[in-house]
Design a protein around this motif. Structure first.
Motif, PDB file in Angstrom:
ATOM      1  N   LYS A 295      10.269   6.072   9.678  1.00  0.00           N
ATOM      2  CA  LYS A 295       9.678   4.372   9.634  1.00  0.00           C
ATOM      3  C   LYS A 295      10.189   3.734  11.234  1.00  0.00           C
TER       4      LYS A 295
ATOM      5  N   SER B 155       5.341   5.651  11.029  1.00  0.00           N
ATOM      6  CA  SER B 155       5.934   6.408  11.055  1.00  0.00           C
ATOM      7  C   SER B 155       5.174   7.352  11.880  1.00  0.00           C
TER       8      SER B 155
ATOM      9  N   PRO C 134       1.525   4.769   1.798  1.00  0.00           N
ATOM     10  CA  PRO C 134       1.444   5.733   3.336  1.00  0.00           C
ATOM     11  C   PRO C 134       0.457   6.298   3.849  1.00  0.00           C
TER      12      PRO C 134
ATOM     13  N   SER D 272       0.694  -1.145  -0.231  1.00  0.00           N
ATOM     14  CA  SER D 272      -0.155   0.356   0.161  1.00  0.00           C
ATOM     15  C   SER D 272       0.722   1.234  -0.392  1.00  0.00           C
TER      16      SER D 272
HETATM   17  P1  ADP Z   1      11.493   0.429   1.954  1.00  0.00           P
HETATM   18  O1  ADP Z   1      12.658   0.472   1.375  1.00  0.00           O
HETATM   19  O2  ADP Z   1      11.573  -0.003   3.340  1.00  0.00           O
HETATM   20  O3  ADP Z   1      11.129  -1.364   1.704  1.00  0.00           O
HETATM   21  P2  ADP Z   1       9.109   0.733   0.418  1.00  0.00           P
HETATM   22  O4  ADP Z   1       9.155   2.726   0.199  1.00  0.00           O
HETATM   23  O5  ADP Z   1       9.202   0.096  -0.478  1.00  0.00           O
HETATM   24  O6  ADP Z   1      10.325   1.191   1.622  1.00  0.00           O
HETATM   25  O7  ADP Z   1       7.505   1.222   1.367  1.00  0.00           O
HETATM   26  C1  ADP Z   1       7.408  -0.182   1.931  1.00  0.00           C
HETATM   27  C2  ADP Z   1       6.289   0.321   2.669  1.00  0.00           C
HETATM   28  O8  ADP Z   1       6.240   1.215   3.480  1.00  0.00           O
HETATM   29  C3  ADP Z   1       4.913   0.756   1.952  1.00  0.00           C
HETATM   30  O9  ADP Z   1       3.555   0.226   2.001  1.00  0.00           O
HETATM   31  C4  ADP Z   1       5.049   2.354   2.012  1.00  0.00           C
HETATM   32  O10 ADP Z   1       3.438   2.741   1.889  1.00  0.00           O
HETATM   33  C5  ADP Z   1       5.661   2.379   3.535  1.00  0.00           C
HETATM   34  N1  ADP Z   1       5.873   3.976   3.683  1.00  0.00           N
HETATM   35  C6  ADP Z   1       6.976   4.094   3.323  1.00  0.00           C
HETATM   36  N2  ADP Z   1       7.081   5.024   4.131  1.00  0.00           N
HETATM   37  C7  ADP Z   1       7.070   5.219   5.212  1.00  0.00           C
HETATM   38  C8  ADP Z   1       7.071   6.248   6.642  1.00  0.00           C
HETATM   39  N3  ADP Z   1       7.459   7.097   6.476  1.00  0.00           N
HETATM   40  N4  ADP Z   1       5.923   5.521   6.976  1.00  0.00           N
HETATM   41  C9  ADP Z   1       4.876   4.559   7.187  1.00  0.00           C
HETATM   42  N5  ADP Z   1       4.715   4.327   6.091  1.00  0.00           N
HETATM   43  C10 ADP Z   1       5.094   4.080   5.027  1.00  0.00           C
END
Ligand code: ADP
Ligand code: ZN
Ligand code: MG
Length: 497
Positions: free
Chosen positions: A231, A219, A178, A176
């Motif tokens: 996060k 986060s 964020p 999903s």
């Molecule tokens: P990563 O590179 O750490 O895997 P992603 O950008 O691929 O992070 O996102 C993984 C998940 O975390 C997604 O569902 C995204 O919506 C969520 N997400 C990304 N940034 C945040 C944030 N700052 N706070 C909460 N959720 C986040």
């Protein structure tokens, strides 16, 4: 459902909670209900003896080559369409490299920069009314790993055992945006996601068996600030309620840390439901570098427009649309519609019953008033009810025609639940002795006619529909034991004068 322990963590003042805005994104893994694995012909059956559903491909033996399961692709496309995603004509499988005992090849075949589907959404209801779209970033296909068994076996103190039956099971990962702003929104998103997937039939979404798994990214940021906070990712929580509790805890933990002048570490955390709190598992420095690269043993996956259309034709009416239609078709409430659509099979049964019944709204009412409480007391879900929707429809008609009183109805439901029998069987056995004695009925009718001169006048002035009022009165006076057709006939005679 077991009682959820109160989160043991900090309990913040509401003023402090108001100061920050939570941001949540979810990553959900859903196991596809194919008979065989994603890249080989091994069975996906759950609960088979360890390491019996395996072959050179899913054991990762050298030289074995993967062959993509077409059914898995069809299921993944159907799920993508149900989640309003755009399906890519050409997607690419990639190797995600990491070392873990339950990953025999040393890499997982997944999809990376060209996933099967992107840019979808789920529309969730909001507490304040209205709805909100939660974006779906991507849906990609991948294979599951095996399972490490750390305890429960005779030699568990010395060894970790590996069961590779699950290795190569087809999954889709649904990521999903964020977009969620509270634990409740996350809970609602998951509930709807599961409901939609169940309606498509591509997964049984059974959390206990691991067919649905969820990681929550959480986060917080000061309200009004645009930039997201750092996060933490909470992994492997095994029920929606625990996910909600874990997110609540994590929000409070982060707010408290920020208030104490600390910085949030980007890390992976685990939730302990007994203690109601999360623990750090690994920090960003320890995070994997997966060294993704295109899988050389598989061709690009092509799902052309024609195939997409063919699959789209099999998409069933989805829960939200169905609820709207049922509210319009049967005059039931939003709440009724929610209860009656928890599973597709229940909704199908209800609609069949509602179409057969004289008054569909009464069928819905009886589900609420007679079924739900008794099911709860029995601890079973509505699709395991001893009284079927057909039974409910029959009971509704009996009340509607005045053949039984609502008191007798309740009694029959009690008996049905006690015996674990459907309504028609219980009714046949227990059906109240009907008064067919004309003289006795005429006596009751005369009393009621005498007691209601105004209504009698109305009837004689031509408002014949008021007969229903008299039938009701007679049924009441006879404690539901008069035969309605006979009452009707006698009433018409008496009132006709
Ligand atoms: P990563 O590179 O750490 O895997 P992603 O950008 O691929 O992070 O996102 C993984 C998940 O975390 C997604 O569902 C995204 O919506 C969520 N997400 C990304 N940034 C945040 C944030 N700052 N706070 C909460 N959720 C986040
Ligand atoms: Zn295999
Ligand atoms: Mg990511």
């Amino acid at each position: 459902m077991s009682a959820s322990p109160k989160p043991a963590g900090p309990t913040l003042s509401s003023a402090l909670r108001e100061k920050y805005e939570p941001v949540i994104g979810l990553e959900v893994h859903v196991q596809l209900l194919t008979q065989t694995k994603i890249f080989c012909g091994c069975s996906t059956q759950f609960g088979a003896p360890p390491n019996t559903n395996v072959c050179p491909v899913c054991l990762g033996l050298p030289g074995a080559l993967p062959v993509l399961n077409k059914r898995a692709v069809e299921f993944a496309v159907l799920a993508s369409q149900a989640l309003n995603c755009q399906v890519r004509e050409t997607s690419i499988f990639a190797r995600k490299n990491y070392f873990y005992p339950d990953l025999p090849k040393g890499y997982q075949i997944s999809q990376f920069d060209k996933p099967l589907a992107e840019r979808g959404y789920i529309e969730i209801a909001q507490a304040a009314g209205g709805s909100k779209k939660i974006g779906i970033t991507r849906l990609h296909m991948e294979e599951d790993a095996g399972k490490s068994i750390h305890d429960g076996l005779a030699d568990s103190s010395v060894y970790t055992s590996i069961d590779l039956n699950r290795s190569g099971t087809p999954l889709v990962e649904i990521v999903s945006e964020p977009d969620m702003r509270s634990a409740d929104e996350a809970f609602e998103y998951l509930t709807l996601l599961k409901e939609i997937i169940l309606y498509t039939g591509v997964s049984d979404c059974n959390m206990e068996e691991g067919s649905l798994r969820c990681d929550a990214n959480v986060s917080v940021r000061p309200r009004g600030q645009e930039k997201f906070g750092t996060k933490a990712e909470i992994k492997n929580v095994n029920s929606f309620r625990f996910i909600r509790d874990a997110i609540e805890y994590e929000i409070d933990r982060q707010i408290e840390a920020l208030e104490a002048g600390e910085r949030i570490q980007q890390e992976t955390r685990l939730y302990n439901p007994q203690e109601g709190r999360t623990y750090s598992m690994r920090s960003k420095e320890q995070a994997h570098d997966y060294r993704y690269f295109p899988e050389p043993d598989l061709l690009p996956l092509v799902v052309d427009a024609r195939m997409q259309e063919t699959i789209r034709k099999t998409l069933p009416e989805l829960p939200e649309a169905r609820r709207k239609r049922m509210i319009a078709d049967y005059g039931i409430t939003e709440y009724d519609a929610r209860v009656l659509t928890v599973t597709k099979s229940l909704a199908d049964q209800f609609e069949e019953a509602a179409k057969a019944a004289k008054n569909p709204k009464r069928v819905a009412n009886l589900v609420q008033s007679e079924l739900m409480g008794r099911l709860k007391a029995k601890g079973v879900e509505i699709d395991q009810s001893p009284v079927s929707m057909k039974g409910v429809a029959m009971s509704a008609d009996l009340v509607e025609s005045g053949a039984i009183s609502s008191k007798i109805l309740k009694d029959l439901y009690d008996k049905a639940f006690a015996a674990g029998e459907d309504f028609p069987a219980v009714y046949e056995r227990e059906k109240p002795q009907q008064i067919t004695d004309v003289t006795a009925l005429e006596k009751i009718i005369d009393e009621i006619i005498a007691a209601n001169p105004k209504q009698v006048e109305q009837y004689r002035e031509g408002k014949t529909t008021i007969i229903g009022f008299f039938v009701g009165q007679v049924m009441k006076a006879s404690k539901g034991q008069a035969k309605p057709e006979l009452v009707n006939e006698l009433l018409r005679k008496r009132l006709g004068r």
